[in-house]
Write a protein that holds these residues in place. Structure first.
Motif, PDB file in Angstrom:
ATOM      1  N   TYR A  98      -9.421   6.918  -1.944  1.00 57.45           N
ATOM      2  CA  TYR A  98      -8.950   5.802  -2.752  1.00 57.45           C
ATOM      3  C   TYR A  98      -7.685   5.207  -2.157  1.00 57.45           C
ATOM      4  CZ  TYR A  98     -12.240   6.956  -6.487  1.00 57.45           C
ATOM      5  OH  TYR A  98     -13.372   7.192  -7.204  1.00 57.45           O
ATOM      6  N   LEU A  99      -7.541   3.912  -2.384  1.00 56.21           N
ATOM      7  CA  LEU A  99      -6.358   3.189  -1.955  1.00 56.21           C
ATOM      8  C   LEU A  99      -5.414   3.051  -3.142  1.00 56.21           C
ATOM      9  CD1 LEU A  99      -5.080   1.468   0.365  1.00 56.21           C
ATOM     10  CD2 LEU A  99      -6.288  -0.493  -0.613  1.00 56.21           C
ATOM     11  N   HIS A 100      -4.140   3.324  -2.932  1.00 54.44           N
ATOM     12  CA  HIS A 100      -3.142   3.193  -4.004  1.00 54.44           C
ATOM     13  C   HIS A 100      -2.123   2.144  -3.599  1.00 54.44           C
ATOM     14  CE1 HIS A 100      -4.533   6.763  -6.239  1.00 54.44           C
ATOM     15  NE2 HIS A 100      -4.810   7.241  -5.035  1.00 54.44           N
ATOM     16  N   ARG A 101      -2.036   1.093  -4.409  1.00 53.66           N
ATOM     17  CA  ARG A 101      -1.100   0.002  -4.141  1.00 53.66           C
ATOM     18  C   ARG A 101      -0.063  -0.086  -5.251  1.00 53.66           C
ATOM     19  NH1 ARG A 101      -4.326  -5.329  -1.868  1.00 53.66           N
ATOM     20  NH2 ARG A 101      -5.384  -4.332  -0.111  1.00 53.66           N
ATOM     21  N   GLU A 140      -6.844  -8.007 -12.485  1.00 51.30           N
ATOM     22  CA  GLU A 140      -6.106  -7.608 -11.290  1.00 51.30           C
ATOM     23  C   GLU A 140      -5.173  -8.721 -10.821  1.00 51.30           C
ATOM     24  OE1 GLU A 140      -7.089  -6.352  -6.691  1.00 51.30           O
ATOM     25  OE2 GLU A 140      -8.445  -5.647  -8.274  1.00 51.30           O
ATOM     26  N   PRO A 158      -2.286  -1.951 -10.143  1.00 49.99           N
ATOM     27  CA  PRO A 158      -3.550  -1.248 -10.406  1.00 49.99           C
ATOM     28  C   PRO A 158      -4.758  -2.129 -10.140  1.00 49.99           C
ATOM     29  CG  PRO A 158      -2.546  -1.948 -12.471  1.00 49.99           C
ATOM     30  CD  PRO A 158      -1.579  -2.317 -11.385  1.00 49.99           C
ATOM     31  N   SER A 159      -5.873  -1.474  -9.828  1.00 52.18           N
ATOM     32  CA  SER A 159      -7.150  -2.163  -9.634  1.00 52.18           C
ATOM     33  C   SER A 159      -8.259  -1.221 -10.080  1.00 52.18           C
ATOM     34  CB  SER A 159      -7.330  -2.534  -8.163  1.00 52.18           C
ATOM     35  OG  SER A 159      -8.617  -3.084  -7.931  1.00 52.18           O
ATOM     36  N   VAL A 192       0.851  -1.191   0.000  1.00 49.67           N
ATOM     37  CA  VAL A 192       0.000   0.000   0.000  1.00 49.67           C
ATOM     38  C   VAL A 192       0.888   1.242   0.000  1.00 49.67           C
ATOM     39  CG1 VAL A 192      -1.710   1.338   1.295  1.00 49.67           C
ATOM     40  CG2 VAL A 192      -1.881  -1.166   1.203  1.00 49.67           C
ATOM     41  N   HIS A 233      -3.280   6.201   1.080  1.00 46.17           N
ATOM     42  CA  HIS A 233      -4.728   6.407   1.033  1.00 46.17           C
ATOM     43  C   HIS A 233      -4.918   7.876   0.680  1.00 46.17           C
ATOM     44  CE1 HIS A 233      -5.972   2.582   2.979  1.00 46.17           C
ATOM     45  NE2 HIS A 233      -4.785   2.682   3.559  1.00 46.17           N
ATOM     46  N   GLY A 238      -9.843   1.374  -7.805  1.00 45.80           N
ATOM     47  CA  GLY A 238      -9.149   1.242  -6.527  1.00 45.80           C
ATOM     48  C   GLY A 238      -9.853   0.294  -5.568  1.00 45.80           C
ATOM     49  N   LYS A 239     -10.571  -0.700  -6.096  1.00 46.11           N
ATOM     50  CA  LYS A 239     -11.361  -1.585  -5.239  1.00 46.11           C
ATOM     51  C   LYS A 239     -10.519  -2.694  -4.599  1.00 46.11           C
ATOM     52  CE  LYS A 239     -15.147   0.593  -5.571  1.00 46.11           C
ATOM     53  NZ  LYS A 239     -15.551   1.397  -4.399  1.00 46.11           N
ATOM     54  N   TYR A 240      -9.483  -3.135  -5.264  1.00 48.83           N
ATOM     55  CA  TYR A 240      -8.557  -4.125  -4.710  1.00 48.83           C
ATOM     56  C   TYR A 240      -9.288  -5.291  -4.056  1.00 48.83           C
ATOM     57  CZ  TYR A 240      -4.926  -0.849  -5.861  1.00 48.83           C
ATOM     58  OH  TYR A 240      -4.088  -0.021  -6.566  1.00 48.83           O
TER      59      TYR A 240
END
Length: 253
Positions: free
Chosen positions: A108-111, A200, A114-115, A101, A104, A118-120
């Motif tokens: 949105y979450l940024h890892r 993903e 990509p998703s 990660v 945040h 940003g749902k991952y």
């Protein structure tokens, strides 16, 4: 249930339709998110007594001496591994590159992969077989906490997992096991979400290939396994969460 040609043909048709969803049918206002339905977090129920291990994330940018171009050019599937152990730093590096990660931001979450939206929707489990200072067993990675939690350490896990994946463990040091939690993607994209779940998983595994090459390890993606058996081993229900992809990693010979 009688397996007929018509039934098998219908599976092929349904699979093709999943890979080419009609985006004209997607109305974000009619998704659970668009309807204002509160998202049920689908958080894992974990025993607080289970052993937890913080990753060693200091100086990960110094662990590889290879360029990205070199890693891409040398990427291949490897099924022959030595008996050498990976270091805990190397394990931390592989985990971070596939599901770390970064931040945040703005809801949105940024890892590191990509998703859609940003749902991952993936969880990362791993069976650790040969990593220095780590007890052999099945672990789940908790991205927000940056830690591993021990799920199972039974002595016969090697045999069970290897059999479930049709004897494709090949003396690997780590077996990555990605599970999908479909509702995380369906919450916004519902009828068009399933193609993006598969994509993903591909992003995560490709990152693992390149990260493995960066530290002179081999990697091999595994998509053939006994679904119900591996779901039971990982302790997921097979519906709201199920194994979608696997990969083995080990030191090259």
């Amino acid at each position: 249930m009688r397996i007929t040609k018509e039934y098998l043909d219908s599976l092929i048709e349904n699979g093709r339709n999943m890979l080419k969803p009609d985006w004209n049918l997607w109305n974000p206002k009619k998704s659970d998110e668009g309807l204002g339905i509160e998202f049920q977090g689908l958080k894992k129920s974990l025993n607080d007594k289970n052993m937890r291990i913080k990753l060693d994330l200091e100086g990960l940018n110094l662990i590889s001496k290879k360029t990205l171009s070199e890693c891409i050019e040398r990427r291949k599937s490897t099924r022959d591994f030595s008996n050498k152990f990976l270091s805990f730093k190397e394990l931390s590096y592989l985990i971070w590159e596939t599901c770390g990660v970064n931040e945040h931001k703005d809801g949105y979450l940024h890892r590191t992969i990509p998703s859609a939206g940003g749902k991952y929707c993936l969880n990362t489990y791993m069976f650790i077989n040969r990593v220095e200072d780590i007890q052999e067993g099945l672990y789940l990675y908790l991205p927000d906490n940056k830690e591993l939690v021990l799920i199972d350490s039974k002595s016969n896990l090697v045999e069970k997992i290897d059999k479930a994946m049709f004897n494709q463990m090949y003396n690997s040091a780590i077996t990555f096991i990605w599970t999908a939690m479909p509702y995380k993607m369906e919450y916004r994209y519902y009828i068009v979400s399933h193609k993006m779940i598969a994509i993903e998983a591909g992003h995560a595994c490709q990152n693992l290939y390149l990260a493995s090459e960066a530290i002179s390890c081999g990697c091999c993606a595994i998509s053939a396994y006994k679904q119900r058996t591996i779901d039971k081993i990982v302790k997921v229900d097979g519906d709201n969460e199920f194994v979608i992809y696997m990969a083995i990693v080990g030191k090259e010979i």
